[in-house]
Every structure is written in structure tokens, then in C-alpha cells.
Design a protein around this motif. Structure first.
Motif, short mmCIF file in Angstrom:
data_model
loop_
_atom_site.label_atom_id
_atom_site.label_comp_id
_atom_site.label_asym_id
_atom_site.label_seq_id
_atom_site.Cartn_x
_atom_site.Cartn_y
_atom_site.Cartn_z
N SER A 87 38.48 40.10 31.76
CA SER A 87 37.90 40.46 30.54
C SER A 87 36.53 39.41 30.40
N LEU A 88 35.47 39.90 30.02
CA LEU A 88 34.39 39.00 29.89
C LEU A 88 33.23 39.77 28.95
N LEU A 89 32.23 38.76 29.03
CA LEU A 89 30.98 39.53 28.49
C LEU A 89 30.42 40.51 29.25
N ALA A 90 29.91 41.50 29.06
CA ALA A 90 29.31 42.68 29.87
C ALA A 90 27.97 42.29 30.80
N PRO A 91 27.21 41.37 30.27
CA PRO A 91 25.97 40.78 31.04
C PRO A 91 26.66 40.25 32.48
N HIS A 92 27.82 39.68 32.53
CA HIS A 92 28.49 38.83 33.74
C HIS A 92 28.85 39.81 34.58
N LEU A 93 29.12 41.07 34.52
CA LEU A 93 30.15 42.02 35.04
C LEU A 93 29.71 41.86 36.67
N GLY A 94 28.53 41.85 37.29
CA GLY A 94 28.24 41.78 38.41
C GLY A 94 28.77 40.45 39.04
N GLU A 95 28.49 39.33 38.46
CA GLU A 95 29.04 38.02 39.04
C GLU A 95 30.29 38.30 39.44
N ALA A 96 31.05 38.65 38.12
CA ALA A 96 32.45 38.68 38.14
C ALA A 96 32.94 39.47 39.30
N LEU A 97 32.36 40.85 39.73
CA LEU A 97 32.88 41.73 40.44
C LEU A 97 32.64 41.03 42.08
N ALA A 98 31.57 40.18 42.19
CA ALA A 98 31.25 39.48 43.48
C ALA A 98 32.42 38.74 43.71
N LEU A 99 32.81 37.87 42.80
CA LEU A 99 33.65 36.70 42.84
C LEU A 99 34.99 37.51 43.39
N TYR A 100 35.52 38.69 42.60
CA TYR A 100 36.84 39.09 42.94
C TYR A 100 36.63 39.93 44.30
N ALA A 101 35.33 40.49 44.74
CA ALA A 101 35.40 41.06 46.18
C ALA A 101 35.50 39.90 47.17
N ASP A 102 35.14 38.44 46.83
CA ASP A 102 35.53 37.34 47.73
C ASP A 102 37.18 37.36 47.89
N LEU A 103 37.83 37.31 46.50
CA LEU A 103 38.93 36.82 46.35
C LEU A 103 39.99 37.87 47.26
N LEU A 104 39.55 39.41 47.31
CA LEU A 104 40.37 40.34 47.87
C LEU A 104 39.96 40.49 49.41
N GLN A 105 38.71 40.39 49.46
CA GLN A 105 38.15 40.68 50.93
C GLN A 105 37.86 39.61 51.74
N ARG A 106 37.76 38.32 51.34
CA ARG A 106 37.66 37.05 52.25
C ARG A 106 38.40 35.93 51.52
N PRO A 107 39.69 36.39 51.46
CA PRO A 107 40.76 35.00 51.12
C PRO A 107 40.90 34.09 51.90
N TRP A 108 41.14 32.73 51.66
CA TRP A 108 41.29 31.60 52.89
C TRP A 108 42.65 31.64 53.37
N LEU A 109 43.52 32.19 52.49
CA LEU A 109 45.25 32.16 52.67
C LEU A 109 45.55 30.62 53.39
N PRO A 110 45.13 29.37 52.74
CA PRO A 110 45.30 28.31 53.52
C PRO A 110 46.52 27.97 53.91
N GLU A 111 47.13 27.38 54.91
CA GLU A 111 48.47 27.15 55.25
C GLU A 111 48.88 25.76 54.53
N GLU A 112 47.99 24.88 54.15
CA GLU A 112 48.54 23.94 53.28
C GLU A 112 49.00 24.07 51.93
N GLU A 113 48.75 25.21 51.38
CA GLU A 113 48.91 25.76 49.93
C GLU A 113 50.38 26.79 50.11
N PHE A 114 50.70 27.13 51.09
CA PHE A 114 51.59 28.32 51.38
C PHE A 114 52.96 27.89 50.78
N GLU A 115 53.51 26.50 51.07
CA GLU A 115 54.80 26.00 50.82
C GLU A 115 54.65 26.03 49.37
N ALA A 116 53.76 25.77 48.62
CA ALA A 116 53.70 25.50 47.27
C ALA A 116 53.90 26.93 46.34
#
Length: 409
Positions: free
Chosen positions: A91-120
Motif C-alpha cells: 500500500s502506498l501513495l498512488a503516484p509511486h505505483l509504477g516505481e513500486a511495481l518495478a521493484l516487485y518485478a525485480d523481487l519475483l522475476q530477478r531474485p538473488w536467492l543468496p546462499e549465505e542467507e539461506f540458513e537464516a
């Protein structure tokens, strides 16, 4: 009346938008059809671990930079894995929707899934699973669901300890590649935005995504039976599970109102008959649900060992008594309760965005609040009583948790 429009892109991703021109904010929910039901065999809990691991860096940002980028946009975010899907909400202010959708596109399409964070991430999942031992009512229903469903629909999203311990980073990356893709994903958006604007943003950031989750298995059920979960507790937990009509059934709202009569407030039958008049329980409730197209009614009571057998007897009797019909006053109160919940949901753009995504996933279409209200109002006393007579709640699966089994009459 808020306008709802939908669009399915060539890659199989569907967008549903409810325009609220008066709203300066906007919310969205991204529903990915990857849940416990489609977790790989031997890796139950994979959806939950993946959901947490995705936040550990994506696109050009590590985990901290990614969080800072969302904070800079004022994004209020949430995410979680369930039985049939995983959701990512903001949830956010409407003018920032495009930037937020771009970030979530990275999150779901280009995740790092770093090995050093897996155990935590895995340790957090194990802690969540261990916390179940301190939540006896929740633990009971985890066992009861596994007893009811012989298909993976009886799984718990938290997974199993042995499976969490068996997970490896490579196995989870392979699972991400298998289940995360555009086909079947639903993005629900609600707030002060225009449909065309959102469609173009989604096309720009999500139109190139490919792949998709596999089809879930069919639902299969066991025969109704009784199970006991031994645990050295001072109280006894009782759970009942009945099959019911699914959300696609024409009498879904009739059944929904019947559940409201049972457990919709302090004047409901279970609260009045089981708790107030007889003093049998400290907690009692019933709630409808569905999974894989199968509807159900789940009921719960918490009581003492001395009162457990009578509580179970009264609880099942009160639920069965629905087949004798409800009164005009009970139906009127149930309608007010359901309508109140609708009004409160309508005031929250986050709740509406989630409902849009869930509707499309479950029904293949989205419902407006006005449509739901019309369906509720169309349920007459004659109609609900005819339905309850024709669809009695009987032959439940019975689960108990406590030091000793409970006598079942």
C-alpha cells in the motif's frame, strides 16, 4: 459504484483493477499460485521458505538496499505463503505505483536467492514450526487437516521439520524456477488509479515474464473418522470438520449466512448455547473455508477434560440442529453481520486488492461488493431453511487434543 476491469496478458498473467478516484492511495496484491499444495514431495514448507528468501536481494539491490528503496516510496508491505498460493502486498501513495511495481518485478522475476542467507531463513521457518507446540488449537487443526485430506491439500504451509532440514539452496532454486512464472499470476489493484495506466505499467514491467506454476493435484478426502492428538495439557481442544458447498456453488452465500447464525457474534447459537447457557467452554467458534474447490465448515471448542465429552456432544448437536431451520431474527442478524464485514472490507483498499486477486484465482472472475450484497440480500428465510434441510451438517471428522482421548458418542 467503483468500476472493476480485468485484463489477461499473452503470458497468462491477469490484472484486476478497482478504480477509486477519490482515494489518494493505492494497494496491490500479487498472487503467485505457489503454495503448500504444490510444494515438492519431501520439501513441505518450500513455499514459505522461498517467500522469505526472495526478500534477500533482487535486481541490482541487496536486501538492505531493496528495503530502503521500498521505504523511500512509503510502501507498507506484507507477504506470506498459504496452502494454494503466495501473496505479496503493498500500500502506498498512488503516484509511486509504477516505481513500486518495478521493484516487485525485480523481487519475483530477478531474485538473488543468496546462499549465505539461506540458513537464516530456514532457521526462522524451524522456529515458526516449533512455536506450534505452544498453540494447541492451531496444532490440532494441522493434524485434523492432514487426516481429512488424502491429497496434498491437508498440508500445513509451515511444512514439516524433516523436510525443512532436508532443504538445500539448490533444491529451492530449482523449485523457484519450476513454480514462479507469469502464467496463473494475478495482480489485484485498488485505489486512486486508472485502469489503462496500471495496465501499461504491468505490461512494461511484467509483460516479458514467462513460465508458470504447474497444475495442482486433485482434491481427495478420507472417510470421516476420529483422531486424537496426545499432548500433556490442562485443557482439551476439540475440532470438527464438515464438507460444505464451495464458493462456486449457487447457494454459497446461503451457507455463509448459516455459518454466521452459528458463530457470527455473541448472540450466535454456539456462543449462546455452548458457552453462555451451559458454561462448557472458554472458546467456541465455527468458520467456513475452501481449498482446491472443496468447501468446508470448521468448528472449534476449548474446554476442560471434565467437560470435553459433553462439549463435543453439545457442539455437534447444535451444528446438526441447523437442519431444523433458522428463525427470521437469526437470519436478519446474520445479514447485518455479513454486510458489516463487507462495509469494513470496502473501506480498505488493501483488503479489496487482495479480494480481487483471490476472486480471480478461485472463481475466474471478480465480484464487486454490490454483487455480494445483492446475493446476501436475496437469501430468504424459506430459501435458507430449504437449503439447510437438504444439506444437513453431519458425519464430521472429529479431532481432539489433550492428555486423554475424548469419548465420542
Amino acid at each position: 459504484m467503483a468500476e472493476i476491469r480485468t485484463h489477461t496478458f499473452p503470458n497468462g498473467l491477469t490484472l484486476a483493477v478497482e478504480e477509486q478516484p477519490w482515494n489518494p492511495g493505492v494497494s496491490f496484491t500479487i498472487l503467485v499460485p505457489a503454495g503448500a499444495v504444490t510444494d515438492p514431495e519431501g520439501l513441505e514448507g518450500a513455499s514459505s521458505v522461498l517467500e522469505s528468501w526472495l526478500w534477500k536481494g533482487a535486481g541490482t539491490r541487496d536486501a538492505r538496499s531493496f528495503a530502503e528503496a521500498l521505504d523511500a516510496l512509503g510502501v507498507r508491505r506484507a507477504s506470506g505463503a498459504g496452502l494454494e498460493y503466495t501473496t505479496f502486498s503493498a500500500s502506498l501513495l498512488a503516484p509511486h505505483l509504477g516505481e513500486a511495481l518495478a521493484l516487485y518485478a525485480d523481487l519475483l522475476q530477478r531474485p538473488w536467492l543468496p546462499e549465505e542467507e539461506f540458513e537464516a531463513v530456514r532457521l526462522l521457518a524451524l522456529q515458526e514450526l516449533a512455536a506450534l507446540e505452544d498453540q494447541p488449537s492451531k496444532k490440532l487443526f494441522v493434524h485434523l487437516r492432514r487426516a481429512v485430506f488424502t491429497s496434498p491439500h491437508g498440508r500445513d504451509a509451515a511444512g514439516r521439520r524433516e523436510d525443512l532440514l532436508a532443504m538445500t539452496p539448490d533444491a529451492l532454486r530449482a523449485d523457484y524456477a519450476r513454480r514462479y512464472g507469469a502464467r496463473g499470476v494475478v495482480i489485484g489493484v485498488c485505489g486512486g488509479v486508472r485502469f489503462e495506466e496500471v495496465r501499461d505499467l504491468v505490461e512494461a514491467h511484467w509483460g516479458g515474464w514467462t513460465g508458470g506454476a504447474p497444475e495442482p493435484p486433485a482434491v481427495t478426502l478420507s472417510e470421516p473418522h476420529t483422531l486424537h492428538v496426545p499432548q500433556d495439557t490442562a485443557q482439551v481442544q476439540i475440532g470438527l470438520f464438515y464438507t460444505d458447498v464451495p464458493p462456486t456453488h449457487p447457494e454459497f452465500y446461503t451457507a455463509r449466512l448459516a455459518a454466521e447464525v452459528l458463530s457470527g457474534g455473541m448472540a450466535s447459537r454456539l456462543f449462546t448455547e455452548v458457552r453462555e447457557k451451559r458454561g462448557l467452554v472458554y472458546a467456541v467458534s465455527a468458520s467456513p473455508g475452501s481449498v482446491g474447490g472443496v468447501g468446508y465448515l470448521a468448528a472449534y471448542a476449548g474446554t476442560t477434560p471434565e467437560r470435553a465429552a459433553e462439549t463435543l456432544k453439545v457442539l455437534t448437536r447444535e451444528i446438526a440442529r441447523l437442519s431444523e431451520g433458522v428463525s427470521a431474527d437469526e437470519l436478519a442478524r446474520a445479514k447485518v453481520g455479513v454486510r458489516s464485514a463487507l462495509v469494513m472490507q470496502g473501506e480498505s483498499s488493501r483488503a479489496r486488492a487482495a479480494a480481487l486477486a483471490r476472486d480471480w484465482f478461485v472463481l475466474g472472475r471478480v465480484r464487486s461488493l454490490e454483487e455480494i450484497e445483492r446475493e446476501v440480500e436475496a437469501v430468504t428465510l424459506e430459501r435458507i431453511n430449504h437449503f439447510l434441510e437438504a444439506h444437513p451438517y453431519e458425519r464430521p471428522w472429529v479431532g481432539t487434543l489433550g492428555a486423554q482421548p475424548v469419548e465420542v458418542a
